[in-house]
Design an enzyme around this catalytic site. Structure first.
Site, PDB file in Angstrom:
ATOM      1  N   TYR A 252      55.682  50.047  48.953  1.00  0.00           N
ATOM      2  CA  TYR A 252      55.713  51.445  49.404  1.00  0.00           C
ATOM      3  C   TYR A 252      57.095  51.792  49.959  1.00  0.00           C
ATOM      4  CZ  TYR A 252      54.982  55.448  52.445  1.00  0.00           C
ATOM      5  OH  TYR A 252      55.108  56.658  53.073  1.00  0.00           O
TER       6      TYR A 252
ATOM      7  N   GLU B 244      48.432  60.871  56.056  1.00  0.00           N
ATOM      8  CA  GLU B 244      49.051  60.753  57.382  1.00  0.00           C
ATOM      9  C   GLU B 244      48.061  61.177  58.461  1.00  0.00           C
ATOM     10  OE1 GLU B 244      51.641  59.138  58.082  1.00  0.00           O
ATOM     11  OE2 GLU B 244      52.778  59.091  56.221  1.00  0.00           O
TER      12      GLU B 244
ATOM     13  N   TRP C  55      49.516  52.256  59.249  1.00  0.00           N
ATOM     14  CA  TRP C  55      49.797  52.752  57.910  1.00  0.00           C
ATOM     15  C   TRP C  55      49.343  51.730  56.866  1.00  0.00           C
ATOM     16  CZ3 TRP C  55      49.915  56.959  55.488  1.00  0.00           C
ATOM     17  CH2 TRP C  55      50.487  57.068  54.221  1.00  0.00           C
TER      18      TRP C  55
END
Length: 181
Positions: free
Chosen positions: A15, A37, A45
């Site tokens: 990512y 988010e 995350w």
């Protein structure tokens, strides 16, 4: 190659190296990151990245037109889906955010045209040398958060908005020595 020190897993590294901080102009992808988010609030995350494909499946590949049509039965179905974060407020906000997203598209022609105004149309490149220097929010994320809330969006506090801005390249916070800057 040297990279920012925060990615630790293979998924985080992929990512970081291919998506984080790269400018996004595709409305579907912008919607995806806005929702992910918000889903991250209170979580890592990495947790959300692991569930990303499940979110895509559960939320119609982040097609805001389809998600905006979700109703009570969909909320019930999603609350039973262990492959996503089963938080009723986050699920309901995804649906209401899809409706607000469509209103923004109608007003501005695209969400892309709307959101990039907050950084003057080009990525804000910060000169950050260590993770301790990374801000949790900025005046731009404060302004975006305030405006999104006024438009009916939820789970869009300034810290969430700044993480969104980093994810979609509105802000480039790769450390100055990172090869992926």
């Amino acid at each position: 190659m040297k990279r920012c020190p925060w990615p630790r897993t293979e998924l985080d590294i992929a990512y970081h190296d291919t998506e984080w901080g790269k400018p996004v102009h595709d409305d579907r992808v912008l919607f995806e990151f806005l929702i992910l988010e918000g889903a991250q609030a209170g979580l890592s995350w990495s947790t959300i990245l692991k569930k990303r494909d499940n979110y895509r499946r559960a939320f119609a590949r982040f097609d805001p037109r389809r998600v905006a049509k979700f109703g009570r039965a969909d909320v019930t179905r999603l609350m039973k889906d262990a492959s996503i974060v089963r938080n009723r407020l986050k699920i309901e906000s995804t649906i209401s955010n899809a409706r607000a997203f469509l209103a923004v598209q109608k007003e501005f022609g695209s969400f892309d045209a709307y959101v990039w105004r907050f950084v003057g149309g080009k990525p804000k490149r910060n000169s950050i040398h260590s993770l301790r220097q990374l801000p949790a929010r900025t005046p731009e994320s404060d302004a975006l958060s305030k405006d999104l809330k006024e438009r009916g969006f939820r789970f869009v506090g300034s810290t969430i908005c700044y993480a969104f801005m980093q994810a979609v390249g509105l802000a480039n916070d790769h450390l100055t020595w990172c090869a992926y800057r």
